[in-house]
Motif scaffolding. Structure first.
Motif, PDB file in Angstrom:
ATOM      1  N   LYS A   1       0.328  -0.966   0.503  1.00  0.00           N
ATOM      2  CA  LYS A   1       0.362  -0.246   0.365  1.00  0.00           C
ATOM      3  C   LYS A   1       0.716   1.204  -0.084  1.00  0.00           C
ATOM      4  O   LYS A   1       0.092   2.018   0.106  1.00  0.00           O
ATOM      5  CB  LYS A   1      -1.027  -0.191   0.786  1.00  0.00           C
ATOM      6  N   GLY A   2       2.040   1.054  -0.087  1.00  0.00           N
ATOM      7  CA  GLY A   2       3.419   2.585   0.094  1.00  0.00           C
ATOM      8  C   GLY A   2       3.351   2.897   1.250  1.00  0.00           C
ATOM      9  O   GLY A   2       3.507   4.441   1.279  1.00  0.00           O
ATOM     10  N   GLU A   3       2.723   2.552   2.583  1.00  0.00           N
ATOM     11  CA  GLU A   3       2.931   2.896   3.565  1.00  0.00           C
ATOM     12  C   GLU A   3       4.167   2.994   4.249  1.00  0.00           C
ATOM     13  O   GLU A   3       3.662   3.400   5.638  1.00  0.00           O
ATOM     14  CB  GLU A   3       1.402   2.247   4.777  1.00  0.00           C
ATOM     15  N   ILE A   4       4.804   2.650   4.285  1.00  0.00           N
ATOM     16  CA  ILE A   4       6.117   2.762   5.210  1.00  0.00           C
ATOM     17  C   ILE A   4       7.304   3.715   3.534  1.00  0.00           C
ATOM     18  O   ILE A   4       7.588   3.341   2.748  1.00  0.00           O
ATOM     19  CB  ILE A   4       7.350   1.841   5.006  1.00  0.00           C
ATOM     20  N   ALA A   5       7.307   4.858   4.865  1.00  0.00           N
ATOM     21  CA  ALA A   5       8.416   5.434   3.745  1.00  0.00           C
ATOM     22  C   ALA A   5      10.265   5.039   3.617  1.00  0.00           C
ATOM     23  O   ALA A   5      10.637   4.567   4.979  1.00  0.00           O
ATOM     24  CB  ALA A   5       8.667   6.889   4.397  1.00  0.00           C
ATOM     25  N   PRO A   6      10.626   5.000   2.752  1.00  0.00           N
ATOM     26  CA  PRO A   6      12.518   4.236   2.291  1.00  0.00           C
ATOM     27  C   PRO A   6      13.148   5.267   3.279  1.00  0.00           C
ATOM     28  O   PRO A   6      12.652   6.656   3.693  1.00  0.00           O
ATOM     29  CB  PRO A   6      12.179   4.551   1.235  1.00  0.00           C
ATOM     30  N   ALA A   7      13.841   4.454   3.787  1.00  0.00           N
ATOM     31  CA  ALA A   7      15.085   5.108   4.941  1.00  0.00           C
ATOM     32  C   ALA A   7      15.809   5.992   3.905  1.00  0.00           C
ATOM     33  O   ALA A   7      16.295   7.187   4.746  1.00  0.00           O
ATOM     34  CB  ALA A   7      15.616   4.726   5.991  1.00  0.00           C
ATOM     35  N   ALA A   8      16.366   5.165   2.824  1.00  0.00           N
ATOM     36  CA  ALA A   8      17.189   6.299   2.193  1.00  0.00           C
ATOM     37  C   ALA A   8      16.306   5.498   0.704  1.00  0.00           C
ATOM     38  O   ALA A   8      15.988   5.247   0.350  1.00  0.00           O
ATOM     39  CB  ALA A   8      18.204   5.671   2.422  1.00  0.00           C
ATOM     40  N   LYS A   9      17.396   6.813  -0.306  1.00  0.00           N
ATOM     41  CA  LYS A   9      16.615   6.949  -1.684  1.00  0.00           C
ATOM     42  C   LYS A   9      18.313   7.029  -2.344  1.00  0.00           C
ATOM     43  O   LYS A   9      18.732   7.990  -1.945  1.00  0.00           O
ATOM     44  CB  LYS A   9      16.002   7.688  -1.750  1.00  0.00           C
TER      45      LYS A   9
END
Length: 203
Positions: free
Chosen positions: A108-116
């Motif tokens: 669902k895309g509910e976790i924000a990535p810690a790094a990109k």
């Protein structure tokens, strides 16, 4: 089917043997072209003169085409169909290291990535080396979810879009990864990858 008359047969043989006067052919072509420009080809019944059937305009044009005195209409070949877009590479089916709740949140895309990491514009060699360095550093920091941007490429067939999933299955990166999947559309969709890292070993 109508039988060819003696006059038509003689005209055809005369044209093939070279006995047909050039001026006669030219006059016939000009007359037919002028009449065709003034009105559409007639669909009326054949004209009878002195008890003999006269060839129609369409028959004259067909005859001139047969003996090579009227160019055939150009046939334009159909444009080749574009190949269907190549589907995006499927990620290797491997046992996931995620629990059910985390998996649903990722979907669902509910976790924000810690790094990109954005690999746009890099060569394969540069992207491969940068990816190893980035994931190794993220794992050491204890990051769990990171985002790798590959871009979709033309018609979904970008080089890095094809190669990055393969690299993630190879050493030394494979041992650091618990799960990988195409990102939710809010994080780039099929132009980016979620990489869920394993917890670093306590030393």
């Amino acid at each position: 089917m109508r039988k060819v008359t003696a006059e038509e047969r003689e005209l055809f043989l005369a044209a093939l043997s070279g006995r047909l006067p050039v001026r006669t052919v030219r006059a016939a072509i000009k007359a037919v072209a002028k009449k065709a420009a003034e009105q559409a080809p007639s669909k009326a019944k054949p004209t009878i003169v002195n008890g003999k059937r006269q060839a129609s305009d369409d028959e004259v044009l067909l005859f001139l085409e047969a003996i090579g005195l009227r160019p055939r209409p150009a046939i334009i070949p159909a444009a080749p169909k574009a190949p269907p877009p190549k589907p995006h590479p499927k990620l290797a089916a491997k046992p996931t290291g995620l629990d059910g709740a985390t998996k649903k949140k990722l979907e669902k895309g509910e976790i924000a990535p810690a790094a990109k990491l954005d690999l746009h514009g890099m060569t394969e060699a540069a992207a491969h080396g940068t990816l190893i360095t980035f994931l190794t550093a993220a794992h050491r920091r204890g990051d769990r979810l990171v985002l790798i941007v590959t871009g979709k490429g033309e018609a979904g067939r970008g080089v890095l879009k094809q190669m990055v999933p393969r690299w993630l299955d190879e050493a030394p990166m494979a041992k650091l990864i618990a799960d990988k999947r195409w990102a939710h559309k809010r994080h780039g969709g099929e132009g980016a990858l979620y990489v869920y890292l394993r917890k670093p070993a306590r030393g």
